[in-house]
Design a protein around this motif. Structure first.
Motif, short mmCIF file in Angstrom:
data_model
loop_
_atom_site.label_atom_id
_atom_site.label_comp_id
_atom_site.label_asym_id
_atom_site.label_seq_id
_atom_site.Cartn_x
_atom_site.Cartn_y
_atom_site.Cartn_z
N UNK A 1 -6.48 8.37 -0.96
CA UNK A 1 -5.48 8.07 -1.99
C UNK A 1 -6.15 7.57 -3.27
N UNK A 2 -7.18 6.76 -3.14
CA UNK A 2 -7.90 6.25 -4.31
C UNK A 2 -8.61 7.38 -5.05
N UNK A 3 -9.23 8.30 -4.29
CA UNK A 3 -9.88 9.45 -4.93
C UNK A 3 -8.86 10.32 -5.65
N UNK B 1 0.85 -1.18 0.00
CA UNK B 1 0.00 0.00 0.00
C UNK B 1 0.90 1.24 0.00
N UNK B 2 1.52 1.54 -1.15
CA UNK B 2 2.45 2.67 -1.19
C UNK B 2 1.80 4.00 -0.84
N UNK B 3 0.49 4.10 -1.05
CA UNK B 3 -0.20 5.35 -0.77
C UNK B 3 -0.31 5.65 0.72
N UNK B 4 -0.13 4.64 1.57
CA UNK B 4 -0.21 4.88 3.02
C UNK B 4 1.07 4.49 3.77
N UNK C 1 -9.98 2.54 10.98
CA UNK C 1 -10.58 3.72 10.34
C UNK C 1 -9.57 4.72 9.77
N UNK C 2 -8.49 4.99 10.48
CA UNK C 2 -7.51 5.96 9.98
C UNK C 2 -6.90 5.49 8.68
N UNK C 3 -6.55 4.23 8.62
CA UNK C 3 -5.96 3.66 7.41
C UNK C 3 -6.99 3.57 6.30
N UNK C 4 -8.19 3.22 6.65
CA UNK C 4 -9.28 3.13 5.67
C UNK C 4 -9.52 4.50 5.03
N UNK C 5 -9.54 5.54 5.83
CA UNK C 5 -9.74 6.89 5.31
C UNK C 5 -8.57 7.30 4.42
N UNK C 6 -7.35 6.96 4.82
CA UNK C 6 -6.18 7.31 4.02
C UNK C 6 -6.20 6.58 2.68
#
Length: 118
Positions: free
Chosen positions: A49-51, A9-12, A40-45
């Motif tokens: 990142x996907x958006x 998960x390079x985006x996080x 939740x914090x990782x899910x939001x990140x």
């Protein structure tokens, strides 16, 4: 997000290294089907990142062509009963429309100026 078995998960990874490591560990131990949602914090990140990635992809796709004489837009997936008048009303908000060719659920909208087409 599709899974190819390589959990990365390079985006996080840089912003939330511990949470990302925990998620990867859980995925490797029990598999994606039984790992459950990330915290939740990782899910939001991941969602942010996907958006952002989708927005960048769209911006790249919407670059105007290099030929500055092109003033026509191709419009598809129109509602079945879309009229030329409806299209003209919508697109004239961006500039003077010279011509509209409407067929089935697609149209070509030609503007008087390139800037309006962009």
């Amino acid at each position: 997000r599709p899974c190819c078995g390589a959990f990365a998960f390079p985006e996080t990874a840089q912003k939330l290294p511990q949470q990302t490591a925990n998620l990867i560990s859980r995925l490797r131990m029990v598999g994606p089907a039984r790992a459950g949602p990330p915290e939740p914090t990782l899910c939001a990140a991941l969602a942010t990142a996907a958006r952002d990635a989708a927005k960048r992809k769209l911006e790249l796709a919407l670059r105007p062509p290099s030929d500055a004489t092109i003033t026509t837009l191709f419009v598809k997936s129109l509602a079945p009963r879309t009229t030329e008048k409806q299209l003209r009303t919508r697109f004239e908000a961006f500039g003077r429309v010279k011509k509209i060719s409407l067929q089935d659920r697609t149209a070509f909208v030609q503007f008087a100026a390139r800037q309006a087409a962009e």
